[in-house]
Design an enzyme around this catalytic site. Structure first.
Site, PDB file in Angstrom:
ATOM      1  N   ASP A   1       0.980  -1.403   0.119  1.00 30.97           N
ATOM      2  CA  ASP A   1      -0.043   0.145  -0.300  1.00 30.97           C
ATOM      3  C   ASP A   1       1.047   1.709  -0.018  1.00 30.97           C
ATOM      4  OD1 ASP A   1      -2.767   1.527   0.516  1.00 30.97           O
ATOM      5  OD2 ASP A   1      -1.202   2.268   2.185  1.00 30.97           O
TER       6      ASP A   1
ATOM      7  N   ASP B   1      -0.463   5.115   0.993  1.00 31.54           N
ATOM      8  CA  ASP B   1      -0.120   5.486   1.833  1.00 31.54           C
ATOM      9  C   ASP B   1      -0.457   5.286   3.660  1.00 31.54           C
ATOM     10  OD1 ASP B   1      -0.928   9.286   0.585  1.00 31.54           O
ATOM     11  OD2 ASP B   1      -2.364   7.365  -0.619  1.00 31.54           O
TER      12      ASP B   1
HETATM   13  C1  XBP Z   1      -5.441   6.732   0.883  1.00 30.67           C
HETATM   14  C2  XBP Z   1      -6.641   7.093   0.238  1.00 30.67           C
HETATM   15  C3  XBP Z   1      -6.023   8.481  -0.698  1.00 30.67           C
HETATM   16  C4  XBP Z   1      -5.180   9.346  -0.202  1.00 30.67           C
HETATM   17  C5  XBP Z   1      -5.625  10.579  -1.166  1.00 30.67           C
HETATM   18  O1  XBP Z   1      -5.284   5.263  -0.234  1.00 30.67           O
HETATM   19  O2  XBP Z   1      -7.520   6.759   0.710  1.00 30.67           O
HETATM   20  O3  XBP Z   1      -7.689   8.481  -0.993  1.00 30.67           O
HETATM   21  O4  XBP Z   1      -5.500   9.473   1.362  1.00 30.67           O
HETATM   22  O5  XBP Z   1      -5.852  10.155  -2.287  1.00 30.67           O
HETATM   23  P1  XBP Z   1      -3.946   3.935   0.041  1.00 30.67           P
HETATM   24  P2  XBP Z   1      -6.069  10.776  -3.320  1.00 30.67           P
HETATM   25  O6  XBP Z   1      -4.238   3.883   1.737  1.00 30.67           O
HETATM   26  O7  XBP Z   1      -4.859   3.136  -0.409  1.00 30.67           O
HETATM   27  O8  XBP Z   1      -2.602   3.828  -0.561  1.00 30.67           O
HETATM   28  O9  XBP Z   1      -6.546  11.727  -3.208  1.00 30.67           O
HETATM   29  O10 XBP Z   1      -5.674  10.407  -4.436  1.00 30.67           O
HETATM   30  O11 XBP Z   1      -7.152   9.726  -3.145  1.00 30.67           O
END
Ligand code: XBP
Length: 233
Positions: free
Chosen positions: A8, A10
């Site tokens: 993953d 973020d």
């Molecule tokens: C995390 C998310 C993302 C980020 C923001 O995704 O939910 O929406 O918060 O990015 P993961 P975007 O943990 O799957 O990496 O605004 O580009 O969606």
């Protein structure tokens, strides 16, 4: 045997969410929207995965001032947030979490392939990998499954299933590394053994379904030992 590790982004590779939050608040101001997401608000909204989906949820459920105008400009607001976010990341605002670079190198050294399965947009992922791992950072990953490539976002399994398909592997041949309850649910629904390392915003979530939980991938040797142990299954 274990063939690949699917990360993953973020919260897992890096603590990106404060930079997303700052970029959002700056964008709200730039669009003349009288909104501000403090940390408590963002923690609650993060349970909705995906930046656009999260904004839509906020507009429809919290019904803030100027909701109707904002809904019509949702894609513009999200794109402007991402432009601000990517600029901050390119300027070096977000380091990798402890142990991530080492795990990437050790996994590749052990002959494992690497992939990414994330809800976040592809340009955000590329900006982070280039800023932290060098211009060729994205090339360390055989597969980058990101953003809107999967119609149903986490906790649906789609993005992990897409990564597996692109790797041409069965779930038993790979493991996932996640930081949230929703990410864990997504990976498990795809059939993947999953290591969870809770992040700033996901601390306190129920990740008891994980195959392993580490406070940090930098814990002395623990994640690397878990991976090599799985390789012997
Ligand atoms: C995390 C998310 C993302 C980020 C923001 O995704 O939910 O929406 O918060 O990015 P993961 P975007 O943990 O799957 O990496 O605004 O580009 O969606």
């Amino acid at each position: 045997p274990l063939e690949a590790v699917i990360f993953d982004v973020d919260g897992t590779l890096a603590e990106t969410e404060e930079t997303h939050r700052q970029s959002l608040n700056e964008t709200f101001a730039a669009f003349g929207l009288p909104w501000f997401w403090d940390q408590a608000t963002y923690r609650r909204l993060l349970r909705v995965m995906g930046g656009k989906e999260r904004l839509r949820h906020f507009i429809e459920h919290d019904r803030p001032p100027m909701a109707a105008q904002a809904l019509a400009r949702l894609n513009d607001i999200h794109a402007a947030k991402n432009a601000r976010y990517a600029a901050k990341v390119r300027a070096g605002a977000v380091p990798l979490r402890p142990g991530v670079a080492r795990l990437i190198n050790e996994a590749r050294g052990a002959g494992l392939r690497l992939a990414i399965a994330t809800t976040t947009s592809l340009p955000n992922v590329e900006a982070l990998l280039q800023a932290t791992l060098g211009v060729r950072g994205p090339d360390l990953f055989d597969v980058i499954a990101a953003g809107d490539l999967a119609a149903a976002k986490k906790p649906a399994p789609d993005i992990f299933l897409l990564a597996l398909r692109q790797l041409r592997l069965a779930a038993a041949q790979a493991v996932a590394i996640e930081d949230t309850e929703e990410g864990l649910a997504s990976a498990k629904a795809a059939g993947l053994a999953t290591l969870v390392t809770p992040s700033f915003y996901s601390g306190g979530q129920d990740v008891s379904a994980a195959d392993a939980v580490f406070d940090s991938l930098g814990e002395p040797d623990a994640p690397a030992r878990w991976l090599s142990g799985r390789g012997q299954d």
